[in-house]
Design a protein around this motif. Structure first.
Motif, PDB file in Angstrom:
ATOM      1  N   MET A 274      52.052  33.683  28.357  1.00  0.00           N
ATOM      2  CA  MET A 274      53.115  33.003  27.465  1.00  0.00           C
ATOM      3  C   MET A 274      53.875  33.564  26.270  1.00  0.00           C
ATOM      4  N   SER A 275      54.473  33.250  25.672  1.00  0.00           N
ATOM      5  CA  SER A 275      55.859  33.640  24.623  1.00  0.00           C
ATOM      6  C   SER A 275      54.654  34.464  23.588  1.00  0.00           C
ATOM      7  N   SER A 276      55.220  35.295  22.839  1.00  0.00           N
ATOM      8  CA  SER A 276      54.967  35.464  21.220  1.00  0.00           C
ATOM      9  C   SER A 276      55.450  35.466  20.479  1.00  0.00           C
ATOM     10  N   GLU A 277      56.918  34.448  20.919  1.00  0.00           N
ATOM     11  CA  GLU A 277      57.793  34.142  20.006  1.00  0.00           C
ATOM     12  C   GLU A 277      56.980  32.906  19.135  1.00  0.00           C
TER      13      GLU A 277
ATOM     14  N   ILE B  26      57.046  29.246  17.368  1.00  0.00           N
ATOM     15  CA  ILE B  26      57.267  27.781  17.994  1.00  0.00           C
ATOM     16  C   ILE B  26      57.931  27.582  16.772  1.00  0.00           C
TER      17      ILE B  26
END
Length: 73
Positions: free
Chosen positions: A1-4, A6
């Motif tokens: 999963m992306s840490s940025e 949403i």
């Protein structure tokens, strides 16, 4: 999963309730877009539930004495 993230708040100081409302709206829009279209609606064909009335009763035939015949199947 992306840490940025949403979603990102760019201006203002929203309350937790306001953030929850935004997340709920965005989630609902995304989930509605992910649901495939109903094939019956896409083809223009009415579903069986919408056309049940065609089988619910016989057509009416007006004329003398027909009110008596309407009580008999």
């Amino acid at each position: 999963m992306s840490s940025e993230p949403i979603l990102q708040v760019v201006r203002g100081d929203p309350t937790p309730e306001e953030l929850a409302a935004v997340v709920a709206v965005v989630t609902a829009r995304l989930s509605a877009a992910a649901v495939p279209a109903d094939p019956d609606r896409a083809s223009g064909r009415a579903s069986d539930w919408a056309t049940y009335w065609r089988h619910a009763r016989r057509p009416l035939h007006p004329g003398p004495g027909r009110w008596r015949a309407s009580a008999h199947p």
